[in-house]
Design a protein around this motif. Structure first.
Motif, PDB file in Angstrom:
ATOM      1  N   PHE A   2      33.853  31.448  56.908  1.00 45.24           N
ATOM      2  CA  PHE A   2      33.125  32.705  57.057  1.00 45.24           C
ATOM      3  C   PHE A   2      33.154  33.535  55.773  1.00 45.24           C
ATOM      4  N   ILE A   3      33.718  32.995  54.707  1.00 46.74           N
ATOM      5  CA  ILE A   3      33.785  33.702  53.430  1.00 46.74           C
ATOM      6  C   ILE A   3      32.511  33.425  52.645  1.00 46.74           C
ATOM      7  N   THR A   4      31.813  34.501  52.261  1.00 45.97           N
ATOM      8  CA  THR A   4      30.603  34.371  51.444  1.00 45.97           C
ATOM      9  C   THR A   4      30.559  35.505  50.435  1.00 45.97           C
ATOM     10  N   GLY A   5      29.986  35.249  49.290  1.00 45.68           N
ATOM     11  CA  GLY A   5      29.688  36.290  48.312  1.00 45.68           C
ATOM     12  C   GLY A   5      30.837  37.139  47.846  1.00 45.68           C
ATOM     13  N   THR A   6      31.947  36.542  47.521  1.00 48.87           N
ATOM     14  CA  THR A   6      33.073  37.325  47.026  1.00 48.87           C
ATOM     15  C   THR A   6      33.712  36.624  45.842  1.00 48.87           C
ATOM     16  N   ASP A   7      34.483  37.364  45.063  1.00 49.76           N
ATOM     17  CA  ASP A   7      35.262  36.789  43.970  1.00 49.76           C
ATOM     18  C   ASP A   7      36.684  36.603  44.443  1.00 49.76           C
ATOM     19  N   LEU A   8      37.237  35.465  44.155  1.00 45.87           N
ATOM     20  CA  LEU A   8      38.637  35.210  44.462  1.00 45.87           C
ATOM     21  C   LEU A   8      39.367  35.091  43.135  1.00 45.87           C
ATOM     22  N   LEU A   9      40.135  36.111  42.784  1.00 47.35           N
ATOM     23  CA  LEU A   9      40.884  36.079  41.533  1.00 47.35           C
ATOM     24  C   LEU A   9      42.154  35.267  41.739  1.00 47.35           C
ATOM     25  N   VAL A  10      42.279  34.217  41.000  1.00 48.43           N
ATOM     26  CA  VAL A  10      43.475  33.381  41.054  1.00 48.43           C
ATOM     27  C   VAL A  10      44.160  33.560  39.696  1.00 48.43           C
ATOM     28  N   ASP A  11      44.733  34.744  39.521  1.00 51.62           N
ATOM     29  CA  ASP A  11      45.298  35.108  38.229  1.00 51.62           C
ATOM     30  C   ASP A  11      46.737  35.606  38.315  1.00 51.62           C
ATOM     31  N   GLY A  12      47.332  35.541  39.478  1.00 45.46           N
ATOM     32  CA  GLY A  12      48.717  35.975  39.621  1.00 45.46           C
ATOM     33  C   GLY A  12      48.926  37.471  39.473  1.00 45.46           C
ATOM     34  N   GLY A  13      47.845  38.230  39.480  1.00 44.47           N
ATOM     35  CA  GLY A  13      47.947  39.678  39.355  1.00 44.47           C
ATOM     36  C   GLY A  13      47.866  40.180  37.925  1.00 44.47           C
ATOM     37  N   VAL A  14      47.355  39.369  37.004  1.00 42.57           N
ATOM     38  CA  VAL A  14      47.278  39.769  35.602  1.00 42.57           C
ATOM     39  C   VAL A  14      46.176  40.798  35.358  1.00 42.57           C
ATOM     40  N   VAL A  15      45.069  40.733  36.091  1.00 47.17           N
ATOM     41  CA  VAL A  15      43.955  41.661  35.863  1.00 47.17           C
ATOM     42  C   VAL A  15      44.395  43.118  36.004  1.00 47.17           C
ATOM     43  N   PRO A  16      45.141  43.502  37.038  1.00 45.37           N
ATOM     44  CA  PRO A  16      45.591  44.904  37.102  1.00 45.37           C
ATOM     45  C   PRO A  16      46.490  45.299  35.923  1.00 45.37           C
ATOM     46  N   VAL A  17      47.271  44.362  35.422  1.00 38.77           N
ATOM     47  CA  VAL A  17      48.128  44.648  34.265  1.00 38.77           C
ATOM     48  C   VAL A  17      47.266  44.925  33.035  1.00 38.77           C
ATOM     49  N   ILE A  18      46.230  44.109  32.852  1.00 41.38           N
ATOM     50  CA  ILE A  18      45.324  44.315  31.719  1.00 41.38           C
ATOM     51  C   ILE A  18      44.627  45.666  31.842  1.00 41.38           C
ATOM     52  N   ARG A  19      44.161  45.992  33.036  1.00 41.38           N
ATOM     53  CA  ARG A  19      43.481  47.283  33.238  1.00 41.38           C
ATOM     54  C   ARG A  19      44.419  48.458  32.976  1.00 41.38           C
ATOM     55  N   ALA A  20      45.656  48.336  33.422  1.00 39.80           N
ATOM     56  CA  ALA A  20      46.637  49.403  33.182  1.00 39.80           C
ATOM     57  C   ALA A  20      46.914  49.550  31.695  1.00 39.80           C
ATOM     58  N   ALA A  21      47.010  48.428  30.990  1.00 40.47           N
ATOM     59  CA  ALA A  21      47.256  48.477  29.555  1.00 40.47           C
ATOM     60  C   ALA A  21      46.078  49.115  28.829  1.00 40.47           C
ATOM     61  N   MET A  22      44.859  48.797  29.257  1.00 36.63           N
ATOM     62  CA  MET A  22      43.679  49.374  28.620  1.00 36.63           C
ATOM     63  C   MET A  22      43.586  50.875  28.891  1.00 36.63           C
ATOM     64  N   ALA A  23      44.080  51.307  30.048  1.00 37.11           N
ATOM     65  CA  ALA A  23      44.060  52.721  30.396  1.00 37.11           C
ATOM     66  C   ALA A  23      45.203  53.483  29.710  1.00 37.11           C
TER      67      ALA A  23
END
Length: 56
Positions: A30-51
């Motif tokens: 039933f999953i359609t049209g979504t992104d599944l980030l398989v990054d171990g939570g690195v994206v929020p760390v990058i965003r925090a660093a950029m902020a």
């Protein structure tokens, strides 16, 4: 960045394969049209660093 991530480790080929197996399996039918980030939570760390709220 990896040390500050949710998983705290580098990903493995098995981590990616497990995510792909889930999406290809019947429990994700039933999953359609979504992104599944398989990054171990690195994206929020990058965003925090950029902020400027975290140094990496």
């Amino acid at each position: 960045m990896v040390q500050n991530s949710g998983a705290g480790r580098l990903g493995t080929p098995t981590d990616i394969a497990d995510a792909a197996a889930f999406l290809l399996g019947p429990t994700a039918s039933f999953i359609t049209g979504t992104d599944l980030l398989v990054d171990g939570g690195v994206v929020p760390v990058i965003r925090a660093a950029m902020a400027g709220s975290l140094s990496v």
